[in-house]
Enzyme design. Structure first.
Site, mmCIF file in Angstrom:
data_model
loop_
_atom_site.group_PDB
_atom_site.id
_atom_site.type_symbol
_atom_site.label_atom_id
_atom_site.label_comp_id
_atom_site.label_asym_id
_atom_site.label_seq_id
_atom_site.Cartn_x
_atom_site.Cartn_y
_atom_site.Cartn_z
ATOM 1 N N ASN A 67 -10.084 -0.542 -1.080
ATOM 2 C CA ASN A 67 -8.638 -0.349 -0.971
ATOM 3 C C ASN A 67 -7.992 -0.854 -2.261
ATOM 4 O OD1 ASN A 67 -5.916 -0.504 -0.385
ATOM 5 N ND2 ASN A 67 -6.177 -1.526 1.594
ATOM 6 N N HIS A 70 -3.699 6.957 2.305
ATOM 7 C CA HIS A 70 -4.038 5.667 1.718
ATOM 8 C C HIS A 70 -5.447 5.294 2.149
ATOM 9 C CE1 HIS A 70 -3.917 1.728 0.192
ATOM 10 N NE2 HIS A 70 -4.084 1.192 1.383
ATOM 11 N N CYS A 118 0.817 -1.221 0.000
ATOM 12 C CA CYS A 118 0.000 0.000 0.000
ATOM 13 C C CYS A 118 0.852 1.273 0.000
ATOM 14 C CB CYS A 118 -0.943 0.007 1.196
ATOM 15 S SG CYS A 118 -2.109 -1.353 1.115
HETATM 16 O O1 UT7 Z 1 -4.158 -1.849 3.169
HETATM 17 C C1 UT7 Z 1 -3.522 -2.402 4.230
HETATM 18 C C2 UT7 Z 1 -3.963 -1.821 5.464
HETATM 19 N N1 UT7 Z 1 -5.185 -2.410 5.921
HETATM 20 C C3 UT7 Z 1 -5.831 -1.801 6.857
HETATM 21 O O2 UT7 Z 1 -5.420 -0.743 7.254
HETATM 22 C C4 UT7 Z 1 -7.049 -2.439 7.478
HETATM 23 C C5 UT7 Z 1 -7.023 -2.215 8.958
HETATM 24 N N2 UT7 Z 1 -8.101 -2.865 9.696
HETATM 25 C C6 UT7 Z 1 -9.388 -2.546 9.522
HETATM 26 O O3 UT7 Z 1 -9.741 -1.701 8.715
HETATM 27 C C7 UT7 Z 1 -10.411 -3.205 10.422
HETATM 28 O O4 UT7 Z 1 -9.748 -3.893 11.460
HETATM 29 C C8 UT7 Z 1 -11.350 -4.190 9.669
HETATM 30 C C9 UT7 Z 1 -12.288 -3.425 8.736
HETATM 31 C C10 UT7 Z 1 -10.550 -5.195 8.881
HETATM 32 C C11 UT7 Z 1 -12.230 -4.936 10.664
HETATM 33 O O5 UT7 Z 1 -12.967 -4.041 11.444
HETATM 34 P P1 UT7 Z 1 -13.030 -4.214 13.030
HETATM 35 O O6 UT7 Z 1 -13.889 -3.135 13.521
HETATM 36 O O7 UT7 Z 1 -11.602 -4.278 13.533
HETATM 37 O O8 UT7 Z 1 -13.801 -5.585 13.168
HETATM 38 P P2 UT7 Z 1 -13.301 -6.967 13.808
HETATM 39 O O9 UT7 Z 1 -12.230 -7.582 12.998
HETATM 40 O O10 UT7 Z 1 -13.052 -6.768 15.269
HETATM 41 O O11 UT7 Z 1 -14.604 -7.821 13.655
HETATM 42 C C12 UT7 Z 1 -15.789 -7.516 14.383
HETATM 43 C C13 UT7 Z 1 -16.803 -8.569 14.063
HETATM 44 C C14 UT7 Z 1 -16.288 -9.982 14.242
HETATM 45 O O12 UT7 Z 1 -17.334 -10.758 14.753
HETATM 46 P P3 UT7 Z 1 -17.374 -11.124 16.329
HETATM 47 O O13 UT7 Z 1 -16.099 -11.879 16.593
HETATM 48 O O14 UT7 Z 1 -17.436 -9.816 17.051
HETATM 49 O O15 UT7 Z 1 -18.615 -11.959 16.454
HETATM 50 C C15 UT7 Z 1 -15.995 -10.430 12.835
HETATM 51 O O16 UT7 Z 1 -16.101 -11.811 12.659
HETATM 52 O O17 UT7 Z 1 -17.211 -8.446 12.691
HETATM 53 C C16 UT7 Z 1 -17.066 -9.723 12.055
HETATM 54 N N3 UT7 Z 1 -16.724 -9.506 10.656
HETATM 55 C C17 UT7 Z 1 -17.650 -9.299 9.709
HETATM 56 N N4 UT7 Z 1 -18.978 -9.244 9.758
HETATM 57 C C18 UT7 Z 1 -19.647 -9.019 8.611
HETATM 58 C C19 UT7 Z 1 -15.488 -9.429 10.097
HETATM 59 N N5 UT7 Z 1 -15.608 -9.186 8.784
HETATM 60 C C20 UT7 Z 1 -16.934 -9.105 8.513
HETATM 61 C C21 UT7 Z 1 -17.680 -8.864 7.348
HETATM 62 N N6 UT7 Z 1 -19.024 -8.830 7.444
HETATM 63 N N7 UT7 Z 1 -17.095 -8.646 6.158
#
Ligand code: UT7
Length: 333
Positions: free
Chosen positions: A290, A260, A114
């Protein structure tokens, strides 16, 4: 001492729009979850019959050259950023060089994910500053869709990415108050495993081996989302502040911030840390997701198309991604 300035930018995204509703049909996710957590509404996926990373790069490069008023003969070198090159080797830069009919001009591939476009700007800037080259085509292009696991198992990564390409033509200038004022590059390889695709790689008996497809965790992108998020919101403002300090400038001197586009919430936290008003920030993750190394040049190209790039204005750019790598660039247009 020479400087380099951007004289043209262009971008290309595939026609095929994939909405959050489309993804709902493939996995257990929802438009609401994706928009609330990431800001993304839709992204573009190219089909392998029609496109590739190099082909998208060529399309963006042609627009950038046309806007710059130059042809392939005027370009001395290509610096190409991608994590999704057409072949395992060589990199896509050579394919672009051939498709643009650039004789035997050199093509350099940069693998900084990225942060790849800012890394590439920095490399091109050094070649121009030393006087070795006068005009360099810098391209960032990535095809992510073919690596994603678009099922519920891969939903955390599957909803985030899109395909696209962006390009800029850099030209030598003797006015060193204009153009790229500085670039700052950083790496923290200890976190390589926290955002990566491990295979195909050189740490195995064979590049391709029986049952490789069963090794799910290695062949699809993996990420510790929360850790990446925390680092991204800390590192991007840090890199911009370092750039401002180096140039004896203040946050209030920034006319436009381009970060980014990995998650709208990340970009909003960076904006908040820097205390910049909305009119000084441009985000487009809503439309494209992204796009990895294409993100920064797509932002620039869209601003160019909207007539929002103004001579004399100060552009601050920052990126963060796999590696970890991160970078900032300060440009006086
Ligand atoms: O380009 C490289 C750089 N990348 C980044 O900068 C990405 C950085 N990270 C992020 O943007 C965020 O961490 C994410 C968008 C990837 C995830 O968001 P989050 O608020 O950190 O969510 P999480 O991973 O803590 O997941 C929360 C819940 C989980 O369920 P439980 O365990 O709370 O029951 C996940 O399983 O959301 C669930 N989940 C989803 N639900 C519906 C994860 N992905 C999805 C999805 N749809 N696509």
């Amino acid at each position: 001492m020479f400087s380099s300035k951007i004289i043209g930018v262009g971008h290309y995204v595939p026609e095929n729009i994939v909405t959050n509703k489309d993804l709902e049909k493939l996995m257990d996710t929802s438009d609401k979850w994706i928009q609330d957590r990431t800001g993304i509404k839709e992204r573009r996926f190219h089909s392998h019959e029609k496109g590739s990373t190099a082909k998208m790069g060529v399309k963006a490069a042609k627009i950038a050259m046309e806007r710059a008023g130059v042809t392939n003969n005027d370009i001395d070198a290509i610096v190409f950023a991608t994590l999704s090159s057409d072949y395992y080797f060589p990199g896509s830069g050579v394919l672009v060089q051939h498709q643009l009919k650039m004789g035997t001009k050199p093509a350099i591939d940069i693998r900084a994910q990225c942060s790849g476009f800012i890394y590439s700007l920095s490399v091109a800037d050094q070649f121009i500053k030393t006087g070795m080259y006068k005009r360099i085509l810098v391209i960032g292009a990535d095809t992510q869709n073919i690596a994603l696991d678009l099922t519920t198992r891969g939903r955390d990564m599957g909803v985030l990415f899109g395909d696209g390409a962006g390009a800029a033509v850099l030209e030598r200038t003797e006015d060193n108050k204009k153009g790229i004022l500085s670039t700052h590059l950083y790496t923290q390889g200890e976190f390589a495993d926290l955002l990566c695709i491990r295979e195909p790689g050189s740490g195995h008996d064979r590049i391709i081996y029986p049952d490789m497809h069963k090794n799910y965790l290695n062949i699809h992108p993996q990420m510790n989302g929360k850790f990446v998020f925390k680092n991204a919101v800390m590192r991007m403002p840090e890199a911009i502040k370092q750039a401002l300090k180096t140039n004896n400038l203040k946050v209030t001197d920034i006319d436009m911030l381009l970060t980014h586009q990995a998650n709208l919430r990340i970009s909003q936290v960076v904006q908040k840390f820097l205390r910049l008003p909305n009119e000084k920030v441009y985000n487009n993750i809503q439309k494209y997701g992204n796009t990895t190394s294409a993100t920064i040049p797509i932002l620039l190209s869209e601003l160019w198309e909207q007539g929002k790039i103004k001579e004399g204005q100060l552009y601050a750019m920052a990126a963060f991604g796999s590696g970890f790598t991160w970078a900032s660039a300060l440009i006086r247009w």
